[in-house]
Write an enzyme that holds these catalytic residues in place. Structure first.
Site, PDB file in Angstrom:
ATOM      1  N   LYS B  80       0.856  -1.191   0.000  1.00  0.00           N
ATOM      2  CA  LYS B  80       0.000   0.000   0.000  1.00  0.00           C
ATOM      3  C   LYS B  80       0.890   1.239   0.000  1.00  0.00           C
ATOM      4  CE  LYS B  80      -3.966   2.006   2.529  1.00  0.00           C
ATOM      5  NZ  LYS B  80      -4.875   1.866   3.693  1.00  0.00           N
ATOM      6  N   SER B 161      -9.864   2.456   2.737  1.00  0.00           N
ATOM      7  CA  SER B 161      -8.895   3.092   1.884  1.00  0.00           C
ATOM      8  C   SER B 161      -7.962   2.125   1.153  1.00  0.00           C
ATOM      9  CB  SER B 161      -8.037   4.064   2.715  1.00  0.00           C
ATOM     10  OG  SER B 161      -7.243   3.347   3.648  1.00  0.00           O
ATOM     11  N   SER B 185     -10.364   0.339   7.072  1.00  0.00           N
ATOM     12  CA  SER B 185      -9.715   0.409   5.761  1.00  0.00           C
ATOM     13  C   SER B 185      -9.079  -0.889   5.273  1.00  0.00           C
ATOM     14  CB  SER B 185      -8.646   1.506   5.770  1.00  0.00           C
ATOM     15  OG  SER B 185      -9.251   2.765   5.630  1.00  0.00           O
TER      16      SER B 185
END
Lengths: 501, 495
Positions: B80, B161, B185
Site C-alpha cells: 500500500k 482506503s 480500511s
C-alpha cells in the site's frame, strides 16, 4: 520574608510591579527529546537533524529517558511535586522553523508540579533578605529550529539543529515585585540548574531564556492586566525589560489608557519593549494529547535514582559553609553562587588542609579569604575567570601552605600569585627562583636586631623613655637590613622582647 | 502448468521451498498480471517489477545455497502506498507527496522484505487513507474487478482506503498485500472484493514509516485470499519496534501453527445493536449464515450488547480528523513534497497555496473538521467528549468479552457500491464504516472473511472481532467460517 519597597513613582502615586517568569532551559543531554540527534551548540547548520526532527512522513517520536531524568532531578532540586503520571500534548501552529507543524509540549499534565526557590536580596545580609518565589510547574517540550534571514537576498533558510532539542519550561508564580527580585530569581535558578547539571545556563548561547510577565497595580489592589515579553536572554535584559515595561504601563494607565494583554518583544539596543501581537491575534494552539506517545509513567526506582543522584544544593552548601566551616555569610554566599566556584573551593580546602595536616574547618577562613580577595581579584584584573585559571586548586593550596608556614610573606604571596597566573609555575619553584623566601630563623633575626639596636642606641633611649612610635622605625631598619625577607611577625616579637629588657 | 497467480502465500512459499517452481517464475507471472491490468483497474500507483524479480532471485539463490527462505520466502506482494519504501516513490495517493522518494524503509515493509517477500509495486489508496471507496486518490479511482451480475458494466468501488490492495488481490495481481486500517480500511475493502484481511490489535505492527492519518487508530495488517495467508503474513509484519512508542512489547505468536477451525467450547457473541433497522437483507442473511457455520464448528452463540455502538461513528469522525489535522500539518511545502510559491508570496501565502493545491477535497474536509473540534471553545464539547465515549465503547467490548470469546458481525452494511454513487454525500460514505469503527476505537483485532455473494453476485464479508492480543481467536473463527462458506467466487476477467 522581606517585603519589596520597590515602587514606580507615578503622577497619581506609587505603583507596585508584579512579575512572573517563564524560563526556558535547554536540558543537558547528548541527544534530543524525541530523537537520537546530537545537541552540540554551534554545529554546522542542519548537521544535527534526524528524520524525526525534520518531520518526514511516518516518523515517530520516542522519549529520551535522560531528558526526563534531568527534568525530574530539577524538580526535586526545587522541592517540587513530581508527577508520576504525565503526558505530552501537541501545540499546533504553522511556522517554517517548526517542521511537524506542532510542538510536543505538556499543557494538561506537566511532569513537575508546585515547588519553590529561595532568593537572597542582600548578599551581605542573607538571613534578613530572603524571599521565597513559588514555582507553578516545570514541563518538558521541544525547541524549534532557527530561521536565517541573511543567507540569501530573497529567501530565508532554516536550520533545524535546534529542532527537537529538549527544553524545560520553568514557570514561576507572580511572586516577584522588583527587577532586582527577578534578577535574583533568575540567577538563583541558573545556579540550581548548574548544580543539578540539568542545564548549562549559558544565556548567551540561548540555553536559558525568559518570557517576562509584568503588570502594575496600586499596592493592595488586585493584579492588573499583564503583558508577556518574549525570549529575553540575559539577567540584565530581564531587569531592563521589567523596568521599562512597568514604567510604560504606569504611563499608559495614568494617561487614562488600558493595558492590553499582549506579547511584546525586548530590544536590547534600546532597553525597551514593543508590541508583537495582541490577544486578538493570539494563536489558537489547539492543544491535544499527542497520540504518538503513551503517557509518561515513572516508577519509584526511577525516582529514587533521580533523588540519589542529586548533589548538595546551593542553599544546603551555603548553610554548611557558615555552620561547619565558620565562614561569613557573605563568603559562603559568594563561594556557593556557582557550582564551579564551590567545586574549586572544596578542592582548595581539601588540599590546603592536607598540606597543613589540619581539619578543613581550621584552614577554611584562610582559603576562602585568599580565593575571594586574592585570586578573584587577580583573575578579574586579567579579565579571566576561575574555569580558565592557570592556577589550579592544588597550586593554590601550595601557595597557601607557604604562607601558613611563614615561608613567604603576605606581600610576597601576592607577587608569587601574579607570576603563577602568568607562567603557570608552582609557587615553590617561583619562591626559590625569585628569592622570595622570608627569613624566620630567630637566630639570624636576633643578630640583625642586635645590630640595629646597637647602631641606634639614642633612639632606644627615647623609646624606653616613652616614645613608643619609634617601634615602627626599628622594624623598618631591621627589614631593610634583611632586604625585606625577615618574617615580620618574628621580627616584631624579637624587637618587642629586646626593647622590653 | 498451474496458473501461479491463482496461488496464495502458503502455496507459493511451499512451492518455492520444495522446488515445484521458482520464485522468479512467480514474480514474472504476477508482474505480467500487474502490467496487463493497470490500464483498466489502476490498482497500482507505481509498479516495481524489477524489485519483485530481484527479491525472487535472492530467494532462489538462497534455496540453491540451502538457506532458510523466510516466512514469506518467494512471495511477491503489493505494498500500500502509505508505507515508506526507500528510493521508491511514496505518495499516500496525494499530489502533496508526488515524486517523494523516502530515504528510509518502513518497519513493516522492511520486516516483509527480511522475511523473503518481494515488492510488485505501490498500491493505490484513498488519499492519506481517507475514504471508503478509493475515490479520493490523486492518482485516479481504483476500479473493482467485480461487476454486478445484471449484465451492466458499472464500475464498482473496491472499498477504501486499501482499495488498491483489495482490487489487486481479487484480480490476482498479487497473492497478498499490505493494508492499513484506521476505521475499517482493511476490512471493508476485503469485504467488497471477496478477500480476507485482518487488522491486528493496536500496537502489534509498528507504525514507523507509515504515513500517519490518525495515530491512535492507524494499524497495519495483511490482506490476502485466505485466513492462513493472513496468519503467515501477519507473523512477518508484527513485532515490537522501539521506534514506535505505541508498539506492543510482546512476542509474536505462531499464528499459522496455531490455526484451528474447531470452535468447541468457544462462545460467539452476536451484538444486538448491530442489527440496525433497514439492514440490507443479503447482509442480514450472510450474518445468519455465519452464525450457523460457527455453531456447526462447535461454538455456542450468545447474544451480547454493545450499548454505545451508535455513538461510535460520530466519535470516530471527531477523533480521527482531529489527529489528522495535526498529523498533516507537516505537509507545508518547506522541506519536501509539493511547494506552491506564487509570485511575491510570503510564508503564509506559500502554506495556503501549497496545501490548497496538494490536498484533495476529502483531506481538506477532514483537516477542517479536525481543526474545528480542537479549537478553543469547542475542544471540550467535541474532542474531550469523544474521548470519553471512546472509553465507554472500550468498556462495552470489555464487558461483552466476559460473556463471549469473539464477536461476529457484518463487515459493511452493504456490498460494493458503484463509483460516484456516494461521492456527493460524505455522511452516506462515512456510514460504510459503521460496523468497522467500534473495534478500531477499542484497538481490537478484527478481520473480514468472505461469506458469499449477494443477489447481485457481489461478495459480502463477515467480521470477527476479538479480545486484545487474541488474533489467534479471530483467525480461528475466521477459518471456521472460511471452511464452511466455501467461497471460491472470483471476478470474471474483463480487463
Amino acid at each position: 520574608m522581606t517585603e519589596s519597597t520597590y515602587r514606580i513613582q507615578g503622577a497619581t502615586g506609587d505603583w507596585e510591579v508584579v512579575i512572573g517568569l517563564e524560563v526556558h532551559a535547554q536540558v543537558t543531554s547528548q541527544s534530543k527529546l524525541f530523537s537520537g540527534s546530537a545537541t552540540a551548540f554551534g554545529a554546522e547548520p542542519n548537521s544535527q537533524v534526524s528524520l524525526v526532527d525534520a518531520a518526514m512522513p511516518g516518523m515517530l517520536p520516542v522519549p529520551n529517558r535522560e531528558c526526563i531524568r534531568q527534568a525530574v532531578r530539577t524538580g526535586m532540586a526545587i522541592n517540587a511535586q513530581i508527577n508520576k503520571w504525565s503526558r505530552f500534548d501537541r501545540k499546533n501552529y504553522f511556522y517554517a522553523d517548526l517542521p511537524q507543524g506542532y510542538q510536543i509540549s505538556q499543557l494538561y499534565h506537566p511532569l513537575v508540579g508546585e515547588g519553590s526557590i529561595e532568593i537572597v536580596l542582600d548578599e551581605k545580609n542573607p538571613e534578613n533578605s530572603t524571599k521565597t518565589i513559588g514555582i507553578e510547574r516545570i514541563h518538558v517540550e521541544q525547541d524549534a529550529g532557527k530561521l536565517m534571514h541573511d543567507q540569501h537576498p530573497t529567501m530565508s533558510y532554516v536550520d533545524l539543529n535546534r529542532s527537537g532539542v529538549a527544553l524545560m519550561e520553568i514557570v514561576s508564580r507572580p511572586d516577584m515585585r522588583s527587577p532586582a527580585e527577578a534578577g535574583a530569581y533568575l540567577t538563583k535558578l541558573r545556579t540550581i540548574l548548574r548544580y543539578v547539571g540539568s542545564c548549562d545556563g549559558n544565556m548567551d548561547q540561548g540555553s536559558m531564556r525568559a518570557d517576562v510577565n509584568v503588570s502594575v497595580r496600586k499596592p493592595g489592589e488586585p493584579f492588573g492586566t499583564r503583558t508577556e515579553t518574549k525570549n529575553v536572554n540575559s539577567v540584565r535584559f530581564v531587569m531592563q525589560a521589567i523596568e521599562h515595561e512597568a514604567n510604560r504601563q504606569v504611563d499608559v494607565l495614568e494617561g487614562g489608557g488600558k493595558i492590553v494583554q499582549e506579547t511584546r518583544l525586548f530590544d536590547p539596543n534600546t532597553g525597551s519593549t514593543r508590541s508583537m501581537r495582541s490577544k486578538e491575534d493570539a494563536h489558537d494552539y489547539r492543544y491535544f494529547p499527542d497520540p504518538d506517545l503513551l503517557p509518561l509513567e515513572l516508577d519509584d526506582a526511577f525516582l529514587e535514582d533521580c533523588l540519589a543522584s542529586l548533589p548538595e544544593l546551593p542553599d544546603a552548601k551555603r548553610h554548611r559553609y557558615e555552620s561547619d566551616l565558620d565562614l561569613s555569610a557573605y563568603n559562603a554566599g559568594v563561594l556557593t553562587a556557582d557550582v564551579e566556584t564551590a567545586r574549586w573551593f572544596e578542592l582548595l580546602l581539601a588540599e590546603t588542609a592536607k598540606a597543613a595536616g589540619k581539619q578543613p574547618a581550621e584552614v577554611a577562613k584562610q582559603a576562602s579569604n585568599w580565593l575571594i580577595s586574592e585570586l578573584f581579584g587577580a583573575l578579574n584584573k586579567l579579565g579571566t575567570s576561575l574555569d580558565e585559571s592557570p592556577v589550579t586548586p592544588e597550586k593554590g593550596a601550595e601557595l597557601l601552605s607557604l604562607i601558613a608556614k611563614g615561608t613567604i610573606s603576605g606581600s610576597a604571596a601576592k607577587q608569587v600569585l601574579e607570576i603563577m597566573l602568568e607562567t603557570g609555575d608552582d609557587a615553590g619553584v617561583i619562591v626559590e627562583r625569585e628569592g622570595l623566601k622570608q627569613e624566620s630563623d630567630t637566630g639570624a633575626i636576633e643578630a640583625e636586631v642586635d645590630k640595629v639596636l646597637a647602631a641606634n642606641a639614642d633612639k632606644v633611649e627615647q623609646y624606653k623613655a616613652g616614645k613608643e612610635a619609634l617601634f615602627g622605625f626599628f622594624v623598618g631598619q631591621t627589614m631593610k637590613a634583611m632586604k625585606g625577607k625577615g618574617n615580620p611577625q618574628v621580627v616584631n616579637e624579637i624587637l618587642k622582647a629586646k626593647l622590653a629588657s | 502448468m498451474t496458473d501461479l497467480t491463482e496461488l496464495g502465500v502458503a502455496a507459493i512459499r511451499d512451492g518455492v521451498a520444495n522446488g515445484t517452481f521458482t520464485a522468479v517464475e512467480v514474480a514474472e507471472a504476477f508482474n505480467a498480471n500487474v502490467a496487463a491490468a493497470q490500464q483498466a483497474l489502476n490498482a497500482f500507483i507505481v509498479a516495481t517489477p524489477e524489485a519483485a524479480i530481484e527479491a525472487a532471485k535472492a530467494t532462489d539463490a538462497k534455496r540453491a545455497a540451502g538457506e532458510a527462505l523466510g516466512k514469506m520466502g518467494g512471495v511477491p506482494i503489493g505494498m500500500k502506498d502509505l508505507f515508506a519504501t526507500k528510493g521508491v516513490q511514496t505518495t499516500a495517493a496525494s499530489h502533496m507527496l508526488e515524486g517523494f522518494k523516502p530515504e528510509y524503509e518502513s518497519t513493516v515493509s522492511q520486516k516483509l522484505w527480511d522475511a523473503g517477500a518481494g515488492m510488485l509495486g505501490k498500491l493505490n489508496l484513498d488519499q492519506f487513507a481517507m475514504g471508503s471507496s478509493n475515490e479520493t486518490s490523486y492518482f485516479g479511482n481504483v476500479i473493482s474487478p467485480w461487476r454486478r451480475n445484471d449484465g451492466g458494466n458499472a464500475a464498482l468501488a473496491p472499498g477504501g482506503s486499501s482499495g488498491g490492495s483489495s482490487a489487486a488481490l481479487a484480480a490476482r495481481l498479487c497473492p497478498a498485500a499490505t493494508g492499513t486500517d484506521t476505521g475499517g480500511s482493511i476490512r471493508q475493502p476485503a469485504a467488497f472484493t471477496g478477500t480476507t484481511g485482518i487488522k491486528p490489535t493496536y500496537g502489534r505492527c509498528s507504525r514507523w514509516g507509515i504515513v500517519a492519518f490518525a495515530s491512535s487508530l492507524d494499524q497495519a495488517g495483511p490482506m490476502a485470499r485466505s485466513v492462513q495467508d493472513c496468519a503467515i503474513m501477519l507473523e512477518a509484519m508484527a513485532g515490537f519496534d522501539p521506534k514506535d512508542s505505541t508498539s506492543l512489547d510482546m512476542a509474536v505468536p505462531a499464528w499459522e501453527a496455531g490455526l484451528s477451525a474447531d470452535m468447541k467450547g468457544k462462545k460467539v457473541g452476536i451484538p444486538r445493536e448491530y442489527r440496525v433497522d433497514g439492514l440490507d437483507a443479503d447482509v442480514a442473511k450472510s450474518w445468519d449464515d455465519g452464525i450457523a457455520w460457527l455453531k456447526d464448528a462447535g461454538a455456542e452463540i450468545v447474544e451480547i450488547s454493545l450499548p454505545h455502538t451508535k455513538y461510535a461513528l460520530p466519535t470516530y469522525y471527531i477523533i480521527a480528523p482531529a489527529e489528522a489535522s495535526s498529523n498533516l500539518a507537516r505537509y507545508d511545502g518547506v522541506r519536501y513534497g509539493l511547494r506552491d510559491l506564487p509570485d511575491g508570496a510570503n510564508l503564509q501565502d506559500m502554506y495556503a497555496a501549497t496545501r490548497a493545491a496538494g490536498f484533495g477535497a476529502e483531506v481538506k474536509r477532514r483537516i477542517m473538521i479536525g481543526t474545528y473540534v480542537l479549537s478553543a471553545g469547542f475542544y471540550d464539547a467535541y474532542y474531550t467528549q469523544a474521548q470519553k465515549v471512546r472509553t465507554l465503547i472500550s468498556h462495552d467490548f470489555k464487558n461483552a468479552f466476559t460473556e463471549c470469546d469473539v464477536i461476529l458481525a457484518p463487515t459493511a452494511p452493504s456490498a460494493a457500491f458503484g463509483l460516484g454513487e456516494n461521492v456527493d454525500d460524505p455522511l452516506k460514505m462515512y456510514l460504510n464504516d459503521v460496523f468497522a469503527v467500534p473495534a478500531s476505537l477499542a484497538g481490537l483485532p478484527a478481520m473480514s472473511v468472505p461469506a458469499g455473494l449477494n443477489a447481485e453476485g457481489l461478495p459480502l464479508g463477515l467480521q470477527v472481532i476479538g479480545k486484545p492480543f487474541d488474533e489467534q481467536g479471530v483467525l480461528n473463527a475466521g477459518l471456521a467460517i472460511e471452511q464452511r462458506a466455501g467461497f471460491t467466487a472470483k471476478p470474471e476477467k474483463w480487463w
